[in-house]
Design an enzyme around this catalytic site. Structure first.
Site, short mmCIF file in Angstrom:
data_model
loop_
_atom_site.label_atom_id
_atom_site.label_comp_id
_atom_site.label_asym_id
_atom_site.label_seq_id
_atom_site.Cartn_x
_atom_site.Cartn_y
_atom_site.Cartn_z
N HIS A 59 -4.28 1.91 5.99
CA HIS A 59 -3.03 2.09 5.23
C HIS A 59 -1.87 2.06 6.21
O HIS A 59 -1.47 3.07 6.77
CB HIS A 59 -3.09 3.42 4.47
N GLU A 128 -0.70 -1.38 -2.21
CA GLU A 128 -0.25 -0.05 -2.64
C GLU A 128 0.78 -0.25 -3.76
O GLU A 128 1.97 -0.34 -3.53
CB GLU A 128 0.35 0.74 -1.48
N ALA A 139 8.62 6.50 -1.85
CA ALA A 139 9.50 5.41 -1.43
C ALA A 139 9.13 4.08 -2.10
O ALA A 139 9.51 3.02 -1.62
CB ALA A 139 9.46 5.26 0.09
N HIS A 215 -2.98 9.12 0.74
CA HIS A 215 -2.22 10.17 1.43
C HIS A 215 -2.26 11.48 0.65
O HIS A 215 -1.27 11.93 0.08
CB HIS A 215 -0.80 9.76 1.79
N GLY A 219 2.70 12.42 -2.97
CA GLY A 219 2.77 11.44 -4.06
C GLY A 219 1.77 11.72 -5.17
O GLY A 219 1.27 10.79 -5.79
N ASP A 273 0.20 5.29 7.35
CA ASP A 273 1.26 4.93 6.41
C ASP A 273 2.52 4.54 7.19
O ASP A 273 3.64 4.75 6.74
CB ASP A 273 1.54 6.09 5.45
N LEU A 307 10.26 11.73 2.24
CA LEU A 307 9.51 11.03 3.28
C LEU A 307 9.24 9.60 2.86
O LEU A 307 8.93 9.33 1.69
CB LEU A 307 8.19 11.76 3.56
#
Length: 383
Positions: A59, A128, A139, A215, A219, A273, A307
């Site tokens: 990722h 993703e 984001a 993650h 999220g 990430d 973030l």
């Protein structure tokens, strides 16, 4: 035949840590780990250093001011080469939510450049998005959010020449469960992400084939004692993998420790990430279409401070979980190599030091600082 042996204070094999041993490499492939070598054999002695498996980042969006979504072959090549300085020898270039057209073009570009990269090897593509929900968009750009479509995915996969091996979605989206069932039959790993799912909705996603939580903690709907949410499902789903960004900004070390204890290191995939600012000075950048400020080791959206990916290196994540007393060096390396490789079904070609696999490995000092990175038995990076 090009045969030689490497030796060091410690050699981290797939299942054991060997000392006072020699690891055979023949024509770029790992051979046996032995206590004695034939007379006259060529030996590379790394002294008091440690030898570990090449790391696998499943990722990652960018590095060295390049982003996968730039749709630029030279940029992807630079990301690949740059990742060697992070101990990464295999990776999945990772997209962001965008228009269906651009995603297809990016997939095609990655497929075209796959065999031309000279650094970390492209072992697939991670999509993703764009099948997310707005509540935990992070984001990701919500103007492109849509419902899962097998037809759309098949078009992307055709453009990718079959290289997409991981896709993330929110399991509560309309049509998500049928989509998960269908694409997993095609051999694609489905990850759950950017979701406001209840525990039951997330659980159904796992039951239909979802096998990674993207993650973890970030999220996704959080845990409470009355509604465990997606975080609770990540903890309870023992067979599913949990990604973790261990930069000290995304997840508190105690939360990392809890998840590792619950799921065991075998089911934790350390990821970065990382966005384009990785390996660059702090300052102003973009993630997709959004302005980002990188300051004090964290990348945040300028609009609201959320973030926005990270600037973490994968070897940095390994070092952090060891420094936080979350994992042993053996387990930490495994969480950044074999576990992520297994999570997307590429552990047959990367992820561990094992006879028959490509001789992709790293050389570390006893403080887990990266010294060298090797691909196919050849030194490609030296600090």
């Amino acid at each position: 035949m090009n045969q030689f042996f490497i030796t060091a204070e410690k050699i981290f094999l797939e299942e054991t840590v060997e000392t006072h041993s020699y690891l055979e490499i023949v024509d770029g492939i790992f051979g046996d780990c032995v206590k004695e070598v034939p007379e006259g054999a060529k030996i590379i002695d790394f002294g008091d250093k440690w030898i570990g498996p090449g790391l696998v980042d499943t990722h990652i969006h960018g590095f060295l001011n390049h982003d996968v979504m730039d749709n630029d072959t030279e940029g992807i090549k630079e990301i690949s080469k740059g990742l060697l300085s992070c101990g990464v020898t295999s990776f999945l270039p990772t997209t962001l939510t965008s228009s269906s057209e651009l995603l297809g073009k990016v997939a095609h570009t990655i497929a075209e450049v796959k065999d031309e990269v000279e650094g970390a090897k492209i072992q697939g593509i991670f999509f993703e998005g764009p099948y997310f929900t707005e509540e935990h968009k992070g984001a990701q750009n919500p103007i492109y959010f849509t419902h899962p479509s097998i037809e759309e995915f098949d078009e992307w996969q055709t453009q990718a020449n079959g290289l997409i091996n991981k896709i993330a979605l929110a399991p509560e989206k309309e049509g998500a469960l049928a989509f998960i069932s269908e694409v997993t039959k095609k051999g694609v790993t489905v990850a759950l992400a950017h979701s406001d799912a209840t525990y039951e909705e997330a659980k159904k996603g796992v039951e239909h084939g979802g096998s990674i939580f993207v993650h973890t903690f970030n999220g996704m709907s959080g845990f409470t004692h009355r509604e465990p949410g997606m975080v609770g499902c990540a903890m309870a789903s023992r067979e599913a993998y949990g990604e973790l960004i261990c930069d000290g900004h995304h997840v508190h070390p105690t939360a990392v420790d809890i998840l590792v204890n619950v799921k065991t290191p075998e089911k934790i995939a350390l990821i970065t990430d990382c966005m384009r600012a990785g390996g660059m000075p702090e300052g102003h950048y973009h993630l997709g279409e959004f302005p980002v400020k990188v300051e004090n080791g964290a990348a945040r959206l300028e609009s609201n401070g959320s973030l926005a990916g990270s600037v973490l290196t994968l070897i940095g994540g390994v070092k952090n979980v060891v420094d936080w007393n979350v994992a042993t060096v053996f387990d930490a390396l495994k969480m950044a190599s074999l576990a992520p490789a297994k999570s997307v079904g590429i552990d047959d070609v990367c992820g561990s030091i094992k006879k028959g696999k490509a001789a992709d490995f790293i050389v570390l000092d006893n403080q887990l600082e990266l010294c060298k990175t090797y691909l196919d038995g050849e030194e490609k990076y030296t600090k």
